[in-house]
Enzyme design. Structure first.
Site, PDB file in Angstrom:
ATOM      1  N   GLN A 113     -44.544  76.833  13.098  1.00  0.00           N
ATOM      2  CA  GLN A 113     -45.048  75.541  12.632  1.00  0.00           C
ATOM      3  C   GLN A 113     -44.153  74.447  13.203  1.00  0.00           C
ATOM      4  O   GLN A 113     -42.929  74.605  13.261  1.00  0.00           O
ATOM      5  CB  GLN A 113     -45.064  75.467  11.105  1.00  0.00           C
ATOM      6  CG  GLN A 113     -45.579  74.138  10.548  1.00  0.00           C
ATOM      7  CD  GLN A 113     -45.677  74.142   9.024  1.00  0.00           C
ATOM      8  OE1 GLN A 113     -46.004  75.142   8.410  1.00  0.00           O
ATOM      9  NE2 GLN A 113     -45.386  73.010   8.418  1.00  0.00           N
ATOM     10  N   ARG A 149     -32.965  62.880   1.887  1.00  0.00           N
ATOM     11  CA  ARG A 149     -33.858  63.998   1.546  1.00  0.00           C
ATOM     12  C   ARG A 149     -33.043  65.284   1.446  1.00  0.00           C
ATOM     13  O   ARG A 149     -32.116  65.508   2.222  1.00  0.00           O
ATOM     14  CB  ARG A 149     -34.953  64.165   2.607  1.00  0.00           C
ATOM     15  CG  ARG A 149     -35.801  62.918   2.829  1.00  0.00           C
ATOM     16  CD  ARG A 149     -36.908  63.210   3.854  1.00  0.00           C
ATOM     17  NE  ARG A 149     -37.628  62.004   4.248  1.00  0.00           N
ATOM     18  CZ  ARG A 149     -38.691  61.507   3.616  1.00  0.00           C
ATOM     19  NH1 ARG A 149     -39.151  62.140   2.533  1.00  0.00           N
ATOM     20  NH2 ARG A 149     -39.289  60.406   4.038  1.00  0.00           N
ATOM     21  N   ASP A 201     -36.421  65.318  -5.487  1.00  0.00           N
ATOM     22  CA  ASP A 201     -35.012  65.539  -5.159  1.00  0.00           C
ATOM     23  C   ASP A 201     -34.087  65.008  -6.246  1.00  0.00           C
ATOM     24  O   ASP A 201     -33.028  65.587  -6.503  1.00  0.00           O
ATOM     25  CB  ASP A 201     -34.682  64.884  -3.820  1.00  0.00           C
ATOM     26  CG  ASP A 201     -35.367  65.580  -2.646  1.00  0.00           C
ATOM     27  OD1 ASP A 201     -35.804  66.729  -2.822  1.00  0.00           O
ATOM     28  OD2 ASP A 201     -35.485  64.960  -1.571  1.00  0.00           O
ATOM     29  N   HIS A 261     -31.327  72.369   3.318  1.00  0.00           N
ATOM     30  CA  HIS A 261     -31.306  71.376   4.389  1.00  0.00           C
ATOM     31  C   HIS A 261     -31.626  69.993   3.843  1.00  0.00           C
ATOM     32  O   HIS A 261     -32.510  69.842   2.988  1.00  0.00           O
ATOM     33  CB  HIS A 261     -32.331  71.756   5.469  1.00  0.00           C
ATOM     34  CG  HIS A 261     -32.479  70.717   6.541  1.00  0.00           C
ATOM     35  ND1 HIS A 261     -33.696  70.143   6.865  1.00  0.00           N
ATOM     36  CD2 HIS A 261     -31.551  70.126   7.353  1.00  0.00           C
ATOM     37  CE1 HIS A 261     -33.519  69.268   7.842  1.00  0.00           C
ATOM     38  NE2 HIS A 261     -32.230  69.236   8.152  1.00  0.00           N
ATOM     39  N   LYS A 320     -35.047  76.703  10.765  1.00  0.00           N
ATOM     40  CA  LYS A 320     -35.586  75.450  11.287  1.00  0.00           C
ATOM     41  C   LYS A 320     -34.732  74.996  12.478  1.00  0.00           C
ATOM     42  O   LYS A 320     -33.509  75.158  12.476  1.00  0.00           O
ATOM     43  CB  LYS A 320     -35.560  74.353  10.220  1.00  0.00           C
ATOM     44  CG  LYS A 320     -36.294  74.694   8.932  1.00  0.00           C
ATOM     45  CD  LYS A 320     -36.037  73.640   7.867  1.00  0.00           C
ATOM     46  CE  LYS A 320     -36.656  74.016   6.532  1.00  0.00           C
ATOM     47  NZ  LYS A 320     -36.319  73.047   5.469  1.00  0.00           N
ATOM     48  N   ARG A 345     -36.813  53.985  34.267  1.00  0.00           N
ATOM     49  CA  ARG A 345     -38.163  54.081  33.717  1.00  0.00           C
ATOM     50  C   ARG A 345     -38.207  54.778  32.358  1.00  0.00           C
ATOM     51  O   ARG A 345     -39.125  54.592  31.574  1.00  0.00           O
ATOM     52  CB  ARG A 345     -39.065  54.840  34.687  1.00  0.00           C
ATOM     53  CG  ARG A 345     -39.213  54.195  36.059  1.00  0.00           C
ATOM     54  CD  ARG A 345     -39.901  55.152  37.009  1.00  0.00           C
ATOM     55  NE  ARG A 345     -39.137  56.396  37.150  1.00  0.00           N
ATOM     56  CZ  ARG A 345     -39.622  57.522  37.682  1.00  0.00           C
ATOM     57  NH1 ARG A 345     -40.882  57.558  38.109  1.00  0.00           N
ATOM     58  NH2 ARG A 345     -38.862  58.591  37.798  1.00  0.00           N
ATOM     59  N   TYR A 363     -39.250  68.996  13.460  1.00  0.00           N
ATOM     60  CA  TYR A 363     -38.865  70.311  12.954  1.00  0.00           C
ATOM     61  C   TYR A 363     -39.696  71.382  13.671  1.00  0.00           C
ATOM     62  O   TYR A 363     -40.916  71.283  13.712  1.00  0.00           O
ATOM     63  CB  TYR A 363     -39.180  70.477  11.469  1.00  0.00           C
ATOM     64  CG  TYR A 363     -38.612  69.472  10.513  1.00  0.00           C
ATOM     65  CD1 TYR A 363     -37.534  69.804   9.709  1.00  0.00           C
ATOM     66  CD2 TYR A 363     -39.200  68.215  10.366  1.00  0.00           C
ATOM     67  CE1 TYR A 363     -37.038  68.894   8.780  1.00  0.00           C
ATOM     68  CE2 TYR A 363     -38.706  67.300   9.449  1.00  0.00           C
ATOM     69  CZ  TYR A 363     -37.627  67.647   8.660  1.00  0.00           C
ATOM     70  OH  TYR A 363     -37.145  66.750   7.759  1.00  0.00           O
ATOM     71  N   HIS A 379     -33.294  71.215   0.662  1.00  0.00           N
ATOM     72  CA  HIS A 379     -34.467  72.068   0.579  1.00  0.00           C
ATOM     73  C   HIS A 379     -34.167  73.415   1.234  1.00  0.00           C
ATOM     74  O   HIS A 379     -33.882  73.481   2.439  1.00  0.00           O
ATOM     75  CB  HIS A 379     -35.666  71.399   1.256  1.00  0.00           C
ATOM     76  CG  HIS A 379     -35.954  70.034   0.712  1.00  0.00           C
ATOM     77  ND1 HIS A 379     -36.536  69.035   1.463  1.00  0.00           N
ATOM     78  CD2 HIS A 379     -35.735  69.495  -0.520  1.00  0.00           C
ATOM     79  CE1 HIS A 379     -36.672  67.951   0.721  1.00  0.00           C
ATOM     80  NE2 HIS A 379     -36.177  68.201  -0.480  1.00  0.00           N
TER      81      HIS A 379
END
Length: 527
Positions: free
Chosen positions: A91, A103, A210, A159, A112, A72, A172, A106
């Site tokens: 957050q 990406r 970036d 990151h 994180k 399932r 995140y 950063h």
């Protein structure tokens, strides 16, 4: 420079260029390729309710959580505070990327915790803390819905990720909230870092931000500045909480002059946020904490009368929360109280030489601010790790706007009553020495003797600005006592017998001010 990846570059390329149907079995096989060094480190880690695997970058780790499923579907815990390493997440965010999107890198001031909940990515981060033993080391791993791997990325690591499939979604969980301007972005193809991104058929899809990101060499001044301020990469001797305020900025200035190894608690950490305070203390492992955070009212102590609950929260319960987190970790904690707890009375007449000691019960209770300081003093007596310093009418030779001297210069009329003062330039260098001596309890933290507001201005006029003028006026005789008194500093002088008398200390502070102003004027003239 160490590099770490669960996949070779060629194998990454296979996954990146494959279709989802043909890559699933490969990713399942690749997900288990942990290195021997990781396995060795894992043996030294605390035991958790999920498999936690340390990575070469300091404080980083992966989690391979259990998943329960049948025909399932499946069920999986993304995070469980009773099973996972303890982090406070503030957050939760999600992003979606098409195949070929790249990406990063950063660099955020908070940690994180990431997981790919649909599709597949090659997730990368690099340690960008110059004070870290793993500075510039990077690590990467495939995260996919199938391998269910999770990764913790420590604060101030750059990151980024490469989307290996269309509609790859990444969840995140962040230890802090996004603040514009707080991140540092590094170009993902910086040669000095040398991330080995997977190759695929086509061009990498980068954002304009970036594409135009700084190279590591260009970003180093900012990274060094942040490293000096945040000290997230190593243990320290001192932590300063409330570092941006009047007292805190002075404490940091002096600790820097004394070449002490110290860190500043982020201003986003509130006094009542005990889990986050504890987390930073566990990371830094300090011997001493100096708590400069508090409120004296906005704009003055009259504010406390109409904001009593908030005053209690900041000046009593907040202070005790920090003291308790320090006590649990055997950390010496310095608090700042007030010396404005007394007034001249029959037993201590003005000019009699009869002074108030630390053992004398306060007799000035004319405002709510003072009452709460008295309440705090009584409570911290039970803490064997707390040093409480009584400050009275602080004078700063650098003329901080909240310094008494800076305030007096704004007034055309001055009243004068002999009282005790704290000359910060003279006394604040003793704070670290008191902590290192292990001194605790309550100390009158003022210079010996008394002086007046008018005499302070006369010393300023003599040394700094002969043109300054004001009018001396007599204080209104309302019969209401004011918090003027002479504090006995014998207890302090037992440890530091050479403390300058108050007027000598003021002269020293203003002489330094004059010297700095003359030097600034000389530089401007030469320009």
């Amino acid at each position: 420079r160490e590099r770490h990846s669960n996949l070779s570059s060629s194998r990454l390329s296979e996954v990146a260029n494959s279709q989802p149907e043909s890559s699933d079995s490969k990713e399942k096989k690749m997900a288990g390729n942990d290195t021997k060094s990781e396995n060795k480190k894992e043996q030294d880690q605390p035991q958790y309710g999920v498999p936690v695997n340390p990575l070469p970058v300091q404080y980083a780790y992966t989690v391979d959580p259990p998943r329960y499923g049948d025909a399932r579907g499946y069920f999986q815990e993304l995070y469980n505070i009773t099973k996972y390493p303890n982090h406070i997440y503030k957050q939760v965010s999600i992003s979606r990327s098409q195949k070929g999107v790249l990406r990063g890198l950063h660099c955020s001031p908070y940690g994180k915790f990431v997981q790919c909940i649909e599709g597949a990515i090659f997730d990368v981060f690099v340690d960008l803390k110059p004070d870290s033993p793993t500075f510039k080391q990077w690590t990467g791993r495939v995260l996919s819905e199938e391998n269910k791997a999770q990764m913790y990325i420590p604060p101030r690591c750059g990151h980024g990720f490469f989307a290996m499939r269309d509609n790859s979604k990444i969840l995140y969980m962040q230890e802090g909230t996004y603040t514009p301007g707080a991140d540092v972005n590094i170009h993902p193809f910086d040669e000095e870092i040398g991330v080995e991104w997977p190759k695929f058929e086509g061009e990498y899809n980068l954002s304009e931000k970036d594409t135009n990101a700084l190279k590591l060499k260009e970003a180093m001044p900012r990274l060094l500045e942040l490293s000096e301020k945040e000290k997230l990469g190593n243990v320290v001797d001192y932590v300063v909480m409330g570092a941006n305020g009047f007292f805190g900025s002075k404490v940091c200035q002096i600790l820097k002059e004394q070449k002490k190894n110290f860190a500043m608690m982020p201003s986003t950490v509130r006094l009542d946020d005990r889990p986050m305070i504890g987390r930073y203390l566990d990371r830094w492992k300090p011997k001493y904490l100096i708590l400069c955070a508090g409120t004296a009212g906005k704009p003055n102590i009259n504010w406390c009368e109409t904001n009593q609950e908030e005053t209690i929260d900041i000046n009593v319960t907040g202070q005790l929360s920090v003291a308790e987190e320090c006590r649990k970790r055997n950390v010496h904690c310095t608090l700042f109280g007030t010396g404005c707890l007394y007034y001249y009375d029959e037993a201590h007449p003005m000019g009699s030489g009869k002074m108030y000691t630390e053992e004398d019960a306060p007799n000035f209770k004319g405002n709510f601010y003072g009452k709460m300081r008295i309440a705090l003093e009584e409570l911290v007596k039970s803490y064997k790790n707390v040093l409480s310093l009584r400050i009275a009418f602080p004078i700063d030779g650098y003329m901080h706007p909240r310094s008494l001297a800076a305030k007096l210069l704004k007034y055309p009329k001055i009243t004068s009553t002999p009282t005790s003062y704290t000359v910060m330039d003279s006394l604040y260098p003793l704070i670290s020495q008191m902590a290192e001596k292990g001194l605790t309890g309550i100390y009158n933290f003022t210079n010996p003797g008394v002086t007046t507001n008018g005499q302070i201005l006369r010393i300023y006029k003599k040394i700094v600005d002969p043109s300054h003028s004001w009018e001396d006026v007599q204080a209104n005789q309302t019969g209401v006592p004011r918090a003027y008194s002479e504090l006995d500093v014998s207890k302090l002088k037992k440890h530091f017998p050479d403390i300058l008398p108050v007027e000598k200390a003021i002269e020293m502070a203003f002489t330094g001010l004059k010297r700095r102003r003359d030097a600034e004027a000389s530089v401007k003239a030469s320009e």
